[in-house]
Design an enzyme around this catalytic site. Structure first.
Site, mmCIF file in Angstrom:
data_model
loop_
_atom_site.group_PDB
_atom_site.id
_atom_site.type_symbol
_atom_site.label_atom_id
_atom_site.label_comp_id
_atom_site.label_asym_id
_atom_site.label_seq_id
_atom_site.Cartn_x
_atom_site.Cartn_y
_atom_site.Cartn_z
ATOM 1 N N THR A 1 10.106 53.349 10.175
ATOM 2 C CA THR A 1 8.847 52.999 10.839
ATOM 3 C C THR A 1 9.077 51.834 11.797
ATOM 4 O O THR A 1 9.696 50.834 11.419
ATOM 5 C CB THR A 1 7.811 52.593 9.761
ATOM 6 O OG1 THR A 1 7.472 53.729 8.970
ATOM 7 C CG2 THR A 1 6.549 52.029 10.407
ATOM 8 N N SER A 2 8.590 51.958 13.015
ATOM 9 C CA SER A 2 8.598 50.871 14.001
ATOM 10 C C SER A 2 10.035 50.398 14.269
ATOM 11 O O SER A 2 10.825 51.154 14.813
ATOM 12 C CB SER A 2 7.681 49.743 13.513
ATOM 13 O OG SER A 2 7.500 48.780 14.507
ATOM 14 N N SER A 3 10.391 49.187 13.858
ATOM 15 C CA SER A 3 11.778 48.744 14.063
ATOM 16 C C SER A 3 12.732 49.704 13.344
ATOM 17 O O SER A 3 13.815 50.017 13.846
ATOM 18 C CB SER A 3 11.952 47.321 13.516
ATOM 19 O OG SER A 3 13.264 46.876 13.715
#
Ligand SMILES: *[C@@H]1O[C@H](CO)[C@@H](O)[C@H](O)[C@H]1NC(C)=O
Length: 376
Positions: A141-143
């Protein structure tokens, strides 16, 4: 304010996983082999694991940790049900708990960066748990999503399939000065645009000489994302369409309201799907059941076995191709995240931040923007 509301709902979503009633516990593995980036390895091995289990490497977001992603994502609960193993990498000790997706080291196969350490965790699982080397998956998720795209570029031979929740194209979030874990505003804000051919060249440059298959990949992104802007979704699609020889402008199939109402799934070919979540910000909630299907753990939509990009032969992964080496090694291990930490509402990260990066229970460190993380 809008961003804060989105983050608040993300926190609620993440905490909702805690009630899952897991049968086993998260364990740290302190010596998984060469660990040039000094990342932490945490493993969830259910009480009942299948023979030659599959492995999912699940990579946390900025402000997160192995333990936060263990609690907040559905993979451990799904592991209880289906008997696979989950590896939760924990980012190296830095001022933020973001992953390094910007330095030349991490953007190179066996370059000695964060990606190298995570790849070695997967290899350790294959060698130590008898995991099925044809069923090693990666998600984040995300990073962690950015890192998933990077891992598919730097270690395509390891992953059988991948799913990406709100990331950017591999090689988009680079640092022009070679910085480790650098923020890249032009990429985040959706101002970096390249053609499929250019992105494919960026991917191939991360593992020069590699001619084997790349993993089938699903990309999720919210249209209202103001952290990693929605334009990045199109760049991710162009990137992998370039690798697989698909036309990013012409999906072969578009499924409305799939897998959820308001989501649109575009299928570009057997190895690439993009899922656009209308009105959803940063981050798109993990679709655990969809991941199980994409990974072939349950029926109903498995990605096909990867074939070489020429499409003429199918290359089966072999253990010899999974021997990872590094230019440098470290035996230092990361201590488990502290139980104490910054107070409710206190800053816990951001560019240049040198203070505490963990929050006192039950608060978690969430990114408000690249300069300010807060315990909420
Ligand atoms: C951000 O990334 C782009 C490539 O995506 C690169 O051209 C640019 O130099 C990077 N910006 C900084 C400040 O490093």
């Amino acid at each position: 304010m809008a961003r804060f509301t989105l983050l608040a709902s993300l926190v609620l979503f993440l905490w909702s996983g805690i009630a899952a009633g897991l049968t086993s516990t998260l364990q740290q593995v302190t010596n998984f082999g060469s660990n040039p980036a000094n990342a932490g390895m945490w493993v969830y091995k259910p009480t009942t694991v299948t023979h030659n289990p599959a492995v999912i490497v699940a990579i946390h977001y900025c402000g997160g940790s192995a333990q936060a992603y263990f609690s907040g994502s559905p993979y451990a609960s799904l592991a209880d049900t289906y008997g696979f193993i989950v590896i939760y990498p924990n980012s190296p000790p830095r001022s933020t708990t973001c992953w390094d997706v910007s330095s030349p080291a991490t953007l190179t196969h066996n370059g000695g960066g964060d990606s190298n350490s995570i790849a070695n965790m997967a290899t350790y699982a294959i060698n130590t748990y008898g995991a099925d080397l044809t069923r090693i998956f990666v998600t984040g998720t995300s990073s962690g999503a950015m890192m998933t795209n990077v891992l598919c570029s730097t270690y395509p031979e390891i992953w059988r399939a991948a799913s990406v929740y709100s990331g950017v194209a591999a090689g988009c979030f680079v640092s022009s000065t070679g910085g480790v874990d650098a923020w890249n505003s032009s990429c985040a804000d959706g101002q970096v645009s390249q053609t499929s051919a250019q992105w494919a060249a960026v991917v191939r440059a991360m593992y020069p000489g590699y001619s084997g298959p790349y993993p089938p990949i699903q990309e999720y992104h919210g249209t209202a994302d103001t952290t990693l802007f929605y334009e990045n979704f199109g760049e991710e699609i162009k990137e992998w369409a370039g690798i697989f020889g698909y036309n990013a402008a012409a999906p072969t199939q578009v499924l409305q309201n799939t897998p959820l109402s308001g989501y649109t799934k575009s299928i570009y070919g057997p190895n690439l799907q993009g899922i656009s979540a209308a009105g959803v910000g940063h981050t798109v909630p993990i679709q655990g059941n969809e991941d199980m299907k994409w990974f072939g753990i349950i029926p109903g939509g498995a990605a096909p076995p990867p074939s070489t990009t020429s499409g003429s032969t199918t290359s089966v992964r072999s253990t010899s191709s999974l021997t990872t080496t590094t230019p440098a090694s470290s035996t230092t291990t990361v201590p488990p995240p502290e139980s104490s930490g910054a107070a409710h509402w206190a800053q816990c990260g951001g560019m240049g931040w040198t203070g505490a990066t963990t929050c006192a229970a039950p608060y978690t460190c969430q990114m408000l923007n690249e300069y300010y993380y807060q315990c909420v």
